[in-house]
Enzyme design. Structure first.
Site, mmCIF file in Angstrom:
data_model
loop_
_atom_site.group_PDB
_atom_site.id
_atom_site.type_symbol
_atom_site.label_atom_id
_atom_site.label_comp_id
_atom_site.label_asym_id
_atom_site.label_seq_id
_atom_site.Cartn_x
_atom_site.Cartn_y
_atom_site.Cartn_z
ATOM 1 N N HIS A 1 5.649 -65.393 -26.218
ATOM 2 C CA HIS A 1 6.316 -64.485 -26.259
ATOM 3 C C HIS A 1 5.664 -63.285 -27.141
ATOM 4 O O HIS A 1 5.103 -62.358 -26.900
ATOM 5 C CB HIS A 1 7.867 -64.308 -26.386
ATOM 6 C CG HIS A 1 8.297 -62.869 -26.381
ATOM 7 N ND1 HIS A 1 9.387 -62.430 -25.509
ATOM 8 C CD2 HIS A 1 8.250 -61.942 -27.297
ATOM 9 C CE1 HIS A 1 9.676 -61.088 -25.666
ATOM 10 N NE2 HIS A 1 9.151 -60.898 -26.984
ATOM 11 N N GLU A 2 5.355 -63.799 -28.567
ATOM 12 C CA GLU A 2 4.752 -63.171 -29.658
ATOM 13 C C GLU A 2 3.192 -62.950 -29.200
ATOM 14 O O GLU A 2 2.846 -61.882 -29.570
ATOM 15 C CB GLU A 2 4.942 -63.904 -31.039
ATOM 16 C CG GLU A 2 6.396 -63.882 -31.283
ATOM 17 C CD GLU A 2 6.584 -64.211 -32.781
ATOM 18 O OE1 GLU A 2 5.642 -63.550 -33.427
ATOM 19 O OE2 GLU A 2 7.643 -65.049 -32.807
ATOM 20 N N HIS B 1 2.747 -59.934 -27.211
ATOM 21 C CA HIS B 1 2.725 -58.699 -27.640
ATOM 22 C C HIS B 1 1.465 -58.643 -28.370
ATOM 23 O O HIS B 1 0.961 -57.471 -28.469
ATOM 24 C CB HIS B 1 4.039 -58.851 -28.854
ATOM 25 C CG HIS B 1 5.303 -58.528 -28.257
ATOM 26 N ND1 HIS B 1 5.653 -57.349 -27.668
ATOM 27 C CD2 HIS B 1 6.244 -59.364 -28.264
ATOM 28 C CE1 HIS B 1 6.899 -57.548 -27.287
ATOM 29 N NE2 HIS B 1 7.416 -58.705 -27.746
ATOM 30 N N HIS C 1 8.118 -55.129 -24.308
ATOM 31 C CA HIS C 1 9.141 -55.699 -23.719
ATOM 32 C C HIS C 1 9.523 -55.166 -22.380
ATOM 33 O O HIS C 1 9.178 -54.265 -21.695
ATOM 34 C CB HIS C 1 10.491 -55.559 -24.477
ATOM 35 C CG HIS C 1 10.587 -55.973 -25.818
ATOM 36 N ND1 HIS C 1 11.277 -55.880 -26.864
ATOM 37 C CD2 HIS C 1 9.761 -57.339 -26.188
ATOM 38 C CE1 HIS C 1 11.058 -56.515 -27.653
ATOM 39 N NE2 HIS C 1 10.261 -57.387 -27.271
#
Length: 791
Positions: A370-371, A374, A380
């Site tokens: 997930h990170e 980013h 998101h």
């Protein structure tokens, strides 16, 4: 629309004279905050999650295998039987196992996973404070994937080295398998996996929810062809991983095990990134074996900032990387990680931090993916994004193991490739067998048998020769405990305390490095009513003075109520999220945990991009707050810091006034340290002067087993003067300062001296005039009067 832009709308309720804009600029990067784990959400697996989801339990370290801690409803003992290849030949990268599952024989067909792992990456660790390159013993070709014969939609992903450890999916049911360490018959535990936790992410994307997917921009045909070409080719993210000291200890302080665990995590993260045709390649690993060289507090916002500074100073010139991730081992309270949006391929913000304080590799790898998303410009997801039949989209606010990248994620990633040209992701790393890299004398890193490495400054270096050996008579070449090429005296102060919550460190006389930074355990009381966190006393008065200078201090309660109940970017208890488009209003009990409000402000700080100040009248003074939400300076200087006192026995944590138990203070200094010391961040006693570690019960000079030996008071006094002239550079600076002082003082002294001389001359002339002898006529007159009297 950026967060700051959205905030400007909410700030419009304030009258314009009250808002004095100091600076307001748009920035390109945004830090992301992750919320705590929620343990009550179930997980029902479907066949389509095969590759991207459950692979992550494959490599649970056997030393941490605890069946009672696994979310399972039932388990059984099985003995996998490895089947020989046809004709007894080695099939080459393929293997089959037979095992009995729920009374039925199941045949597993497995094949080694291609391309990963990369085996030519350097591994760095510290020995007596010196950075060295390791050559740990690593198992290769351990990660296999495959299926169950005769079971449509089945999926198997296991590590076959030292037994089978991983995940099996059969008929929408997920099973975990791990070896039993005490078994002599190759017995394994097979269990069903249920009620898996999810990670909740509460941070707002840079764009508003209604605009997250972004309408397609008009692109030239050539641009579309380029994007199509980029998407069809595999992208490579070269990741450097750093493991902090606490997480290293959780892996048994074993370098081999730590390296293998990190390799496994990266391999498992790849099962997520396949959804965007991207492969993560481990290009280097550093293990902080002797302590953390940076401050790693509970607040991961500060950790991210500190890690990124360290990365820029210590790592960028050493190992080429697209992103660098730090894995920490402590429980971070409300946050699980931090990442810079669009940070990959940028030299300044290619960083992220993840907390791995548990042993759920599955959930941790999902968080890492997930990170990393980013870092790759993926924001998101909002409710209109779709990610197939999976329960959670990987980039949504609920991150589960049953996750995958959505259509919105693909669009964000494409735009990232277009905007950044994707240059750093299109270079395919070389495929070489893993071997120790030959020492490269002159690169500034002590490798193999090098005694020192002076980089490109060897000609003028007093201690290190161009051949990376110490010069004759030299004991050391650098470090806080090295002076004039010799070790500083045992007990010399090498790192003084920076705050009332910090602790000093001393040289041991046998190494050039200062011991790892130590400070009072989080939760220790300071300044009467406040608490320590990360080596700093979380006193709001001090925070105000650091921003606005003396005599600024924290404002009265009326100011906090007036500002933090506005629910705008100058006063709030939380930024907007995709579920709630507005700033959070502070409740009565949380009013001291929103924006920091200061008074007695005499000086305005130097503002940075996207910073603005607000002043609100309060009596004859003003209350000041700051909107400092930006990505180049995290955490937000305008927010009350985590760990700040907000009520008796309560502290602020993520805008909430909660019990101070969140600081996990478990020290009893009266018992552990016999009332003669405090507990440090390693949970050891740091003794007062006059008492000796480890328990402060016997006479000594103070300190702890972590701080280095404390010298006698006379020695400490000498070491302070020693520190004052530690290097030639320091001496030059002192000489320059002295010269400037002389240039200013000497003329003033001469002027004062001249004035004094003139004053003395004037007074002397006055005295001479008063005492001068009388004239001759006056003498005659006086004489006649005298004669007359005599007659």
């Amino acid at each position: 629309m950026s967060v700051a832009a959205a905030g400007r709308g909410f700030a419009s309720s304030l009258s314009s004279p009250q808002i004095r804009r100091i600076a307001l600029k748009e920035a390109k990067l945004t830090p992301h905050i992750w919320a705590a784990l929620h343990w009550n959400l179930g997980l029902r697996l479907v066949p389509s999650v095969r590759v991207g989801i459950l692979v992550l339990l494959i490599f649970l370290p056997s030393t941490f295998c605890d069946i009672g801690s696994v979310y399972n409803s039932s388990y059984e003992t099985v003995i996998p039987e490895r089947l020989p290849g046809k004709g007894g030949k080695d099939p080459g990268g393929k293997v089959s196992y037979m095992l009995l599952m729920q009374g039925q024989k199941q045949l597993l067909h497995l094949e080694v996973k291609g391309h990963y792992p990369e085996n030519n990456f350097p591994v760095y660790s510290y020995h007596n404070g010196i950075l060295r390159q390791e050559m740990p013993l690593l198992s290769q070709d351990c990660h296999y994937e495959g299926y169950m014969e005769g079971v449509p939609g089945s999926f198997v992903s296991v590590n076959i080295c030292s037994g089978l450890r991983g995940v099996l999916i059969k008929e929408e049911t997920s099973y975990g398998i791990e070896p039993m360490l005490s078994s002599k018959n190759f017995e394994h535990v097979l269990y069903t996996m249920e009620h898996q936790p999810v990670v909740s992410c509460s941070v707002t994307p840079k764009d508003s929810p209604g605009d997250t997917s972004h309408p397609p921009r008009s692109r030239k045909p050539d641009d579309l062809l380029v994007l199509t070409d980029w998407w069809s080719h595999t992208k490579y993210v070269e990741m450097f991983v750093v493991v902090n000291h606490q997480r290293f200890q959780m892996w048994g302080s074993n370098i081999n095990e730590t390296v293998q665990a990190v390799m496994d995590i990266i391999a498992l993260a790849n099962s997520f990134t396949r959804g965007i045709n991207t492969e993560v390649v481990l290009v280097g690993l550093e293990i902080w074996t002797e302590g953390d060289p940076i401050e790693v507090p509970v607040d991961l916002q500060t950790t991210l900032r500190n890690f990124n500074f360290w990365r820029q100073e210590k790592l960028v010139g050493r190992v080429r990387h697209d992103v660098a991730h730090l894995i920490v081992g402590h429980r971070p309270g409300e946050n699980e990680g931090q990442a810079f949006l669009r940070g990959a391929c940028s030299g300044e913000f290619a960083a992220a931090v993840e907390a791995f304080h548990h042993e759920d590799v599955l959930l941790f790898a999902a968080l890492m993916a997930h990170e990393l998303g980013h870092n790759l410009g993926i924001q998101h997801d909002h409710p209109t994004c779709t990610c197939g039949p999976k329960h959670f989209c990987l980039m949504g606010e609920k991150i589960g193991k049953d996750s995958g990248f959505s259509n919105c994620s693909s669009d964000h990633f494409l735009r990232f490739l277009h905007d950044h040209r994707g240059a750093c992701l299109l270079d395919e790393p070389g495929r070489q067998s893993r071997m120790r890299r030959a020492a490269n004398c002159g690169n500034g890193v002590v490798e193999d048998l090098e005694e020192c490495d002076c980089g490109s400054d060897c000609d003028s270096h007093p201690c290190c020769s161009p051949t990376c050996t110490l010069k004759e008579g030299a004991q050391c070449s650098e470090g806080l405990c090295c002076y004039n090429c010799t070790f500083k005296k045992k007990g010399s102060l090498c790192r003084p305390a920076e705050d009332v919550c910090d602790l000093p460190e001393y040289c041991d006389g046998s190494t050039q490095e200062c011991p790892a930074n130590s400070y009072m355990q989080d939760g220790t009381q300071c300044d009467r009513i406040y608490y320590c966190l990360g080596g700093w006393c979380k006193n709001p008065d001090k925070q105000c003075s650091r921003i606005y200078g003396y005599p600024a201090r924290s404002a009265p309660e009326e100011c906090y109520i007036s500002v933090n109940t506005k629910a705008n970017r100058f006063g709030n208890c939380g930024h907007p999220t995709s579920a709630n488009f507005r700033y959070e209003t502070c409740s009565d009990e949380d009013v001291f945990c929103g924006k920091l409000v200061c008074t007695d402000v005499r000086y305005l700080p130097k503002v940075k991009p996207l910073h603005s100040l607000l002043q609100v009248p309060y009596g004859e003074d003003w209350c000041w707050s700051m909107d400092a939400y930006n990505i180049t300076d995290v955490p937000d200087d305008g927010d009350v810091q985590s760990g700040t006192f907000c009520a008796p026995n309560k502290v602020c944590m993520e805008y909430i006034c909660t019990g101070r138990g969140v600081l996990q203070y478990n020290c009893e200094p009266q018992e552990m340290c016999h009332g003669n010391g405090v507990c440090n961040n390693f949970k050891h006693c740091h003794c007062d002067a006059g008492f000796a570690p480890p328990d402060c019960s016997s006479p000594g000079n103070g300190g702890s087993v972590d701080s280095g030996p404390v010298g006698k008071p006379a020695d400490r006094h000498l070491s302070l003067s020693f520190l004052a002239e530690e290097s030639p550079d320091d001496k030059m600076e002192d000489e320059e300062v002295n010269l400037k002082v002389m240039v200013l003082v000497v003329p003033i002294f001469l002027v004062v001296l001249l004035c004094c001389l003139m004053l003395i001359a004037y007074l002397w002339s006055e005295v001479q005039e008063v005492v001068s002898p009388p004239s001759s006529s006056e003498s005659s007159s006086s004489s006649s009067w005298s004669d007359s009297d005599s007659q």
